[in-house]
Design an enzyme around this catalytic site. Structure first.
Site, mmCIF file in Angstrom:
data_model
loop_
_atom_site.group_PDB
_atom_site.id
_atom_site.type_symbol
_atom_site.label_atom_id
_atom_site.label_comp_id
_atom_site.label_asym_id
_atom_site.label_seq_id
_atom_site.Cartn_x
_atom_site.Cartn_y
_atom_site.Cartn_z
ATOM 1 N N ALA A 123 0.850 -1.194 0.000
ATOM 2 C CA ALA A 123 0.000 0.000 0.000
ATOM 3 C C ALA A 123 0.881 1.237 0.000
ATOM 4 O O ALA A 123 2.088 1.147 0.213
ATOM 5 C CB ALA A 123 -0.878 0.012 1.247
ATOM 6 N N LYS A 124 0.309 2.366 -0.236
ATOM 7 C CA LYS A 124 1.013 3.644 -0.065
ATOM 8 C C LYS A 124 -0.024 4.730 0.127
ATOM 9 O O LYS A 124 -1.148 4.629 -0.387
ATOM 10 C CB LYS A 124 1.852 3.978 -1.303
ATOM 11 C CG LYS A 124 2.995 4.907 -1.004
ATOM 12 C CD LYS A 124 4.080 4.148 -0.274
ATOM 13 C CE LYS A 124 5.378 4.877 -0.178
ATOM 14 N NZ LYS A 124 6.457 3.941 0.171
ATOM 15 N N GLY A 125 0.357 5.774 0.840
ATOM 16 C CA GLY A 125 -0.546 6.902 1.030
ATOM 17 C C GLY A 125 0.195 8.195 0.805
ATOM 18 O O GLY A 125 1.420 8.249 0.906
ATOM 19 N N ASP A 164 7.285 7.690 5.469
ATOM 20 C CA ASP A 164 7.849 7.775 4.123
ATOM 21 C C ASP A 164 8.364 9.211 3.979
ATOM 22 O O ASP A 164 8.649 9.857 4.990
ATOM 23 C CB ASP A 164 6.779 7.398 3.083
ATOM 24 C CG ASP A 164 7.379 7.016 1.734
ATOM 25 O OD1 ASP A 164 7.862 5.886 1.585
ATOM 26 O OD2 ASP A 164 7.371 7.861 0.819
#
Ligand code: GLU
Length: 434
Positions: A123-125, A164
């Protein structure tokens, strides 16, 4: 490279990267995916499934700014694939976040977790904002409102964020607290990269840099080059670049150039990394550091060296400058620093590239250890964390290297082949739910 930065707080079409060819990270990811899928002779059904993210959420984040005005930011969370376990991946705050970037980064997390064989999906946001221009209070309000807007996907069994670009332990503490307040009890396994005092893992902060050092050490051994005296150029002096440089120096490497967003410094006699870290601690950036000669980031990438460590952002090695790279080994500390077009040029020049999904997988590996420790309520010593990290990184490097010589492909294609075969195996075993 075009300046993609946007004015602070401006809301643009979050799909703008679609219109930029070589530097579109999703296309860069897909080009590598397609090549590996072809070599693996991937089943057409699984190929179609893996080319698409499972879920992408776009949210508006209204925030009361310190000025008393309301600003609305755009937030994204993409769960690319969860077949192997809970979705895992960081949250970044930056002005140039876009849907395609977040989707690519989420796919990369899927392949990264699979390449080191930890039981997570990807996933990434991201939130489109400029954290460098925001106060601590504004950052906290953005974080908490973003967390509550995506709360339905979050959870230790479903989606576990981590730091991140421009996010850190403090941001993870706010995400964890907001989630815990919503569900009514403390759930520390909902994020990783937390402060150690609230369930973070020892060794997590250093883990990505340590993984870069470990994979570089393996690469140099494979190439018959000594670690002692190897010259290293580091682009990016944040959590990844500075720690990797420090650990490589401890292994006997000579760090001849470092840089951050303010520019770089080159000193052929070797830079004392601890000293540079202390300078950044005091002055925030390397601006005015003054050891050696100043050098622009673009020129720094083209310095002659044994190891080049791009540890900042995407798309720094492109078809425009790949032919000028004079490193023997490139260790991709950042996600997506090399474009697909540049891969071929580096290959032709015989540069040994340790691809991002392998080189920087140390971070998510210790995130996995953190999640395991949180769920078990039993905490490990830093030595145990580092030993287990080393075992995983060295094994993964060896598996990728073996595949790369078996199939006569570079390390990037071999990494994609290994991870895609692992993800597709699970899809085959689970079947299609109807
Ligand atoms: N943001 C880091 C990465 O890109 C860490 C992700 C995580 O630990 O979940 O690998």
């Amino acid at each position: 490279m075009a300046d993609l930065r946007l004015p602070t707080n401006s809301i643009v079409h979050p799909d703008k990267d679609r219109f930029l060819s070589e530097v579109n990270p999703f296309e860069a990811m897909m080009a590598r995916f397609d090549r590996a899928a072809e070599l693996l002779d991937l089943e057409p059904g699984i190929y179609k499934v893996l080319r698409n993210p499972e879920k992408t959420i776009i949210v508006s984040i209204p925030v009361m700014m310190d000025s008393g005005e309301v600003e609305v930011f755009t937030g994204i969370r993409c769960l690319y694939n969860t077949s192997r376990g809970p979705a895992k991946g960081g949250i970044r705050f930056a002005p140039n976040v876009s849907i395609d970037e977040v989707k690519a980064l989420a796919a990369w997390m899927t392949w990264k977790c699979a390449v080191v064989n930890i039981p997570f999906g990807g996933a990434k946001g991201g939130v489109i904002c400029d954290p460098l221009k925001m106060s601590m209070g504004e950052l906290e309000r953005v974080t908490r409102r973003y967390t509550s807007a995506i709360i339905s996907t979050l959870g230790p069994d479903s989606d576990v964020p981590a730091p991140d670009v421009n996010t850190n332990e403090r941001v993870m503490a706010w995400v964890m607290d907001t989630y815990s307040m919503h569900v009514g009890h403390t759930v520390n396994a909902v994020t990783t990269g937390k402060p150690v005092a609230m369930g973070g893992s020892l060794g997590r902060r250093e883990a990505t840099g340590r993984g870069c050092m470990l994979t570089t050490r393996e690469a140099l051994a494979h190439l018959g080059m000594p670690m002692k005296g190897a010259t290293v150029v580091v682009q990016g002096f944040g959590n990844v670049g500075s720690i990797a440089a420090e650990l490589m120096q401890a292994e006997g490497c000579k760090i001849i150039a470092i840089s951050d967003r303010t520019g770089g410094w080159v000193h052929r006699k070797g830079i004392d990394v601890k000293h540079a870290m202390a300078y950044v601690q005091e002055h925030t950036t390397l601006e005015g550091y003054g050891v050696g000669e100043p050098i622009a980031n673009e020129a720094l990438l083209e310095l002659e060296c044994d190891v080049l460590l791009p540890a900042a952002l995407e798309n720094v090695i492109t078809t425009k400058n790949a032919a000028n790279i004079r490193a023997k080994v490139v260790c991709e500390g950042a996600n997506g620093p090399t474009t697909a077009g540049a891969d071929a040029i580096l290959d032709e020049k015989g540069v040994f590239v340790i691809p991002d999904i392998l080189a920087n997988a140390g971070g998510v590996t210790v995130s996995y250890f953190e999640w395991v420790q949180n769920r078990g309520g039993y905490y490990w010593s830093e030595q145990v964390v580092n030993d287990r990290l080393k075992e995983i990184m060295v094994n993964a490097f060896g598996e990728v290297l073996k595949l790369s010589s078996q199939h006569k492909v570079n390390m990037r294609t071999a990494s994609y082949m290994l991870s895609i075969s692992r993800v597709s195996m699970v899809h085959k075993l689970r079947g299609i739910y109807a």
